[in-house]
Design a protein around this motif. Structure first.
Motif, mmCIF file in Angstrom:
data_model
loop_
_atom_site.group_PDB
_atom_site.id
_atom_site.type_symbol
_atom_site.label_atom_id
_atom_site.label_comp_id
_atom_site.label_asym_id
_atom_site.label_seq_id
_atom_site.Cartn_x
_atom_site.Cartn_y
_atom_site.Cartn_z
ATOM 1 N N VAL A 283 10.516 -100.975 -63.407
ATOM 2 C CA VAL A 283 10.530 -99.606 -62.892
ATOM 3 C C VAL A 283 11.398 -98.753 -63.806
ATOM 4 O O VAL A 283 12.552 -99.093 -64.063
ATOM 5 C CB VAL A 283 11.065 -99.552 -61.445
ATOM 6 N N VAL A 284 10.811 -97.677 -64.320
ATOM 7 C CA VAL A 284 11.554 -96.773 -65.190
ATOM 8 C C VAL A 284 11.839 -95.496 -64.418
ATOM 9 O O VAL A 284 10.923 -94.860 -63.906
ATOM 10 C CB VAL A 284 10.747 -96.447 -66.474
ATOM 11 N N HIS A 285 13.103 -95.167 -64.317
ATOM 12 C CA HIS A 285 13.498 -93.965 -63.588
ATOM 13 C C HIS A 285 13.775 -92.836 -64.569
ATOM 14 O O HIS A 285 14.396 -93.060 -65.606
ATOM 15 C CB HIS A 285 14.760 -94.220 -62.759
ATOM 16 N N ALA A 286 13.311 -91.657 -64.232
ATOM 17 C CA ALA A 286 13.620 -90.487 -65.049
ATOM 18 C C ALA A 286 15.110 -90.199 -64.917
ATOM 19 O O ALA A 286 15.704 -90.454 -63.866
ATOM 20 C CB ALA A 286 12.815 -89.278 -64.568
ATOM 21 N N PRO A 287 15.723 -89.691 -65.984
ATOM 22 C CA PRO A 287 17.142 -89.355 -65.890
ATOM 23 C C PRO A 287 17.377 -88.333 -64.768
ATOM 24 O O PRO A 287 16.530 -87.484 -64.500
ATOM 25 C CB PRO A 287 17.468 -88.738 -67.248
ATOM 26 N N ALA A 288 18.505 -88.464 -64.118
ATOM 27 C CA ALA A 288 18.841 -87.511 -63.058
ATOM 28 C C ALA A 288 18.985 -86.118 -63.668
ATOM 29 O O ALA A 288 19.415 -85.967 -64.806
ATOM 30 C CB ALA A 288 20.140 -87.923 -62.390
ATOM 31 N N LYS A 289 18.614 -85.127 -62.885
ATOM 32 C CA LYS A 289 18.780 -83.753 -63.375
ATOM 33 C C LYS A 289 20.263 -83.416 -63.397
ATOM 34 O O LYS A 289 21.009 -83.813 -62.513
ATOM 35 C CB LYS A 289 18.021 -82.786 -62.478
ATOM 36 N N PRO A 290 20.676 -82.660 -64.406
ATOM 37 C CA PRO A 290 22.095 -82.317 -64.504
ATOM 38 C C PRO A 290 22.506 -81.327 -63.419
ATOM 39 O O PRO A 290 21.681 -80.588 -62.893
ATOM 40 C CB PRO A 290 22.205 -81.679 -65.891
ATOM 41 N N ARG A 291 23.792 -81.338 -63.095
ATOM 42 C CA ARG A 291 24.317 -80.342 -62.161
ATOM 43 C C ARG A 291 24.295 -78.988 -62.864
ATOM 44 O O ARG A 291 24.681 -78.894 -64.025
ATOM 45 C CB ARG A 291 25.739 -80.685 -61.763
ATOM 46 N N ILE A 292 23.837 -77.992 -62.154
ATOM 47 C CA ILE A 292 23.779 -76.658 -62.754
ATOM 48 C C ILE A 292 24.544 -75.654 -61.907
ATOM 49 O O ILE A 292 24.768 -75.874 -60.719
ATOM 50 C CB ILE A 292 22.325 -76.187 -62.985
ATOM 51 N N LYS A 293 24.943 -74.554 -62.563
ATOM 52 C CA LYS A 293 25.723 -73.501 -61.908
ATOM 53 C C LYS A 293 24.984 -72.175 -62.041
ATOM 54 O O LYS A 293 24.210 -71.976 -62.964
ATOM 55 C CB LYS A 293 27.089 -73.359 -62.574
ATOM 56 N N MET A 294 25.315 -71.267 -61.133
ATOM 57 C CA MET A 294 24.694 -69.952 -61.172
ATOM 58 C C MET A 294 25.555 -68.968 -60.383
ATOM 59 O O MET A 294 26.213 -69.351 -59.424
ATOM 60 C CB MET A 294 23.298 -70.043 -60.548
ATOM 61 N N THR A 295 25.516 -67.722 -60.812
ATOM 62 C CA THR A 295 26.192 -66.687 -60.042
ATOM 63 C C THR A 295 25.335 -66.361 -58.814
ATOM 64 O O THR A 295 24.115 -66.571 -58.825
ATOM 65 C CB THR A 295 26.405 -65.399 -60.871
ATOM 66 N N ALA A 296 25.954 -65.849 -57.779
ATOM 67 C CA ALA A 296 25.227 -65.486 -56.565
ATOM 68 C C ALA A 296 24.184 -64.410 -56.859
ATOM 69 O O ALA A 296 23.070 -64.450 -56.334
ATOM 70 C CB ALA A 296 26.205 -65.010 -55.488
ATOM 71 N N ASP A 297 24.522 -63.452 -57.738
ATOM 72 C CA ASP A 297 23.587 -62.385 -58.092
ATOM 73 C C ASP A 297 22.348 -62.946 -58.788
ATOM 74 O O ASP A 297 21.220 -62.601 -58.438
ATOM 75 C CB ASP A 297 24.291 -61.351 -58.984
ATOM 76 N N ASP A 298 22.546 -63.822 -59.784
ATOM 77 C CA ASP A 298 21.398 -64.439 -60.458
ATOM 78 C C ASP A 298 20.567 -65.237 -59.461
ATOM 79 O O ASP A 298 19.334 -65.173 -59.475
ATOM 80 C CB ASP A 298 21.852 -65.367 -61.598
ATOM 81 N N HIS A 299 21.225 -65.993 -58.580
ATOM 82 C CA HIS A 299 20.508 -66.817 -57.611
ATOM 83 C C HIS A 299 19.617 -65.949 -56.715
ATOM 84 O O HIS A 299 18.448 -66.268 -56.498
ATOM 85 C CB HIS A 299 21.489 -67.632 -56.768
ATOM 86 N N GLU A 300 20.178 -64.862 -56.227
ATOM 87 C CA GLU A 300 19.413 -63.974 -55.342
ATOM 88 C C GLU A 300 18.217 -63.356 -56.067
ATOM 89 O O GLU A 300 17.091 -63.393 -55.578
ATOM 90 C CB GLU A 300 20.335 -62.876 -54.807
ATOM 91 N N ARG A 301 18.462 -62.803 -57.252
ATOM 92 C CA ARG A 301 17.382 -62.154 -58.012
ATOM 93 C C ARG A 301 16.312 -63.154 -58.439
ATOM 94 O O ARG A 301 15.115 -62.869 -58.364
ATOM 95 C CB ARG A 301 17.940 -61.437 -59.235
#
Length: 137
Positions: A4-22
């Motif tokens: 079984v080959v597992h894809a690498p875990a996605k990295p932790r990401i950050k974002m500002t609240a404004d970018d997230h909302e838009r």
């Protein structure tokens, strides 16, 4: 027995609240035009850690950031600015967040890697080499 080959875990990401909302509004409104990219972007938004504008240690890719990254398969490096769809201009190195690579870059910090799928369905991996955050307006 099959391995079984597992894809690498996605990295932790950050974002500002404004970018997230838009970006949440943008992705939702783009579901009928570019469903695969909009869905990928919504998945990224679901796993983001919201940070206050200046409270984060280190820089991360936000809207308007200049990002240097490497295609891990070819070793080719590129420098692009991440923008909203109406500002995209490939000749000026401005790529839309509603492209597969733009959606993959959002929220990443220097040294982080992510797998992403091209419009043709090819799986690629990129690594962020540097992030220059836009000046506050």
């Amino acid at each position: 027995m099959a391995k079984v080959v597992h894809a690498p875990a996605k990295p932790r990401i950050k974002m500002t609240a404004d970018d997230h909302e838009r970006l949440s509004r943008l992705a939702a409104s783009a579901m009928d035009r570019v469903p695969e990219v909009a869905s990928f972007l919504l998945d990224e938004l679901d796993r983001v850690r919201i940070v206050r504008g200046g409270s984060s240690k280190g820089e991360f890719t936000r809207m308007g950031s200049r990002v240097d990254f490497r295609d891990n398969a070819t070793g080719r490096t590129q420098s692009v600015t991440l923008v909203y769809p109406g500002e995209a201009d490939i000749e000026q190195g401005k790529i839309s967040v509603l492209t597969p690579i733009g959606a993959a870059l959002i929220g990443l910090s220097m040294g982080q890697s992510i797998d992403w799928e091209t419009r043709s369905g090819a799986l690629k991996r990129l690594t962020v080499l540097a992030v220059k955050v836009p000046e506050a307006v």
